[in-house]
Write an enzyme that holds these catalytic residues in place. Structure first.
Site, mmCIF file in Angstrom:
data_model
loop_
_atom_site.group_PDB
_atom_site.id
_atom_site.type_symbol
_atom_site.label_atom_id
_atom_site.label_comp_id
_atom_site.label_asym_id
_atom_site.label_seq_id
_atom_site.Cartn_x
_atom_site.Cartn_y
_atom_site.Cartn_z
ATOM 1 N N LYS A 59 0.879 -1.235 0.088
ATOM 2 C CA LYS A 59 0.013 0.046 0.151
ATOM 3 C C LYS A 59 0.978 1.300 -0.140
ATOM 4 C CE LYS A 59 -3.767 -2.293 2.529
ATOM 5 N NZ LYS A 59 -4.262 -2.285 4.008
ATOM 6 N N ARG A 294 -12.954 -5.024 12.477
ATOM 7 C CA ARG A 294 -13.437 -4.181 11.162
ATOM 8 C C ARG A 294 -14.626 -4.655 10.926
ATOM 9 N NH1 ARG A 294 -8.810 -2.497 8.794
ATOM 10 N NH2 ARG A 294 -10.108 -1.008 7.826
#
Length: 304
Positions: A59, A294
């Site tokens: 990322k 999450r």
DNA sequence: CATTTCACCTGGTGGC
DNA sequence: TGCCACCAGGTGAAAT
């Protein structure tokens, strides 16, 4: 915010626009959070360097930089296509090859809400703009990040190793290596997908979407997922990520690319943020649970 | 050691 | 309109 497809889209856009450009001035705001390398050092080191290339690792967006003060005049105005007999004479000199080499790296992680934008200096400065790099071409590279989870790092390659995200790249990993990642791990398969030291670049959206595509429940223990299912998962990841890159990423709320354009993959999400909506395959309402801290979305019928 | 939880931040949305 | 709870693309330190 951005996961592999968004970061890839941004890196490609930035590379296309500012490869070969030179950093002439560097401005950072006063917030200390983003600096993995001290701000003063980054200001000193970045100014004067030429951007040799920009690419993605996991990322992270990696800027390959020249030795300080070297210019790279790849696009001289009026340059013409060389005829065959001219090519020999036009091959890059030792000096020019040296200029193309990377001597340092600037590594940008966008966190949850980070943006990298290539703009003109006149374009209005967005709230939460933390960095502005003035380029020799007259353009400007801006780093904007409301939540300030993003990070900026500088590496001198003469003094240390080049940056490499720790996990394997999901687009190129093979069947055997992929299966080996999960062997003996009792954590949820979803948590394993999010672990960047195993796979680099998979985040919450693409973990949920690829598990749906592969028909696997997020709560399955990684070591209990069969070899056949794991290979379905590997292929699902590859398909979902490739398709998302093609569509310029997922713009759920505020993601935009280096030109400020939104992506379109959110239109094809099957489960992510579709709680209560009918499954695109079987009409069963999509469920949401919290897993590894999450929000996790899945179809209770299609995923076992 | 492996795994889980929480803090780090700001902003948007929806209920009352 | 205001206030509050909850949610959001990530990650690394602290706790278990």
């Amino acid at each position: 915010m951005p996961e592999l497809p968004e970061v890839e889209t941004i890196a490609r856009g930035v590379d296309k626009r500012i490869r070969g450009d030179r950093i002439v001035q560097v401005w950072f705001d006063r917030h200390p959070q983003p600096f993995k390398t001290p701000r003063s050092r980054q200001v000193r080191e970045l100014a004067g360097r030429t951007i040799v290339a920009v690419h993605r690792s996991g990322k992270h967006i990696v800027f390959e930089l020249s030795s300080s003060g070297t210019t790279l005049d790849a696009h001289k105005p009026g340059a013409h296509t060389p005829a065959a007999h001219e090519r020999e004479a036009l091959r890059p000199s030792a000096h020019e090859r040296e200029a193309l080499r990377s001597f340092a790296q600037w590594i940008v992680h966008l966190g949850m809400t980070g943006r990298l934008l290539v703009t003109t200096p006149e374009s209005p400065v967005a709230l939460h703009t933390h960095a502005r790099l003035t380029l020799a071409s007259g353009r400007e590279l801006r780093f904007v990040d409301p939540r300030r989870f993003g990070r900026l790092e500088f590496r001198d390659l003469r003094r240390g190793a080049a940056f490499g995200a720790p996990g394997d790249e999901p687009l190129t990993i093979g069947e055997r290596e992929f299966a080996a990642l999960f062997r003996g791990r009792r954590l949820y398969i979803k948590a394993a997908l999010l672990n960047q030291t195993l796979l680099a670049g998979v985040g919450n959206i693409y973990a949920d979407e690829s598990l749906f595509q592969a028909g696997i429940r997020p709560r399955r223990r990684a070591n209990r997922v069969t070899r056949a299912e794991l290979d379905r998962l590997r292929l699902a990841l590859r398909e979902v990520l490739t398709r998302a890159i093609r569509l310029g990423g997922s713009s759920v709320s505020d993601y935009v690319d280096a030109d400020g354009e939104r992506g379109f993959f959110q239109l094809e999400h099957c489960v992510y943020l579709r709680t209560g909506e009918p499954c695109r395959r079987c009409q069963t309402p999509i469920r949401r649970v919290v897993l590894a801290g999450r929000g996790t979305h899945y179809c209770p019928k299609c995923q076992r």
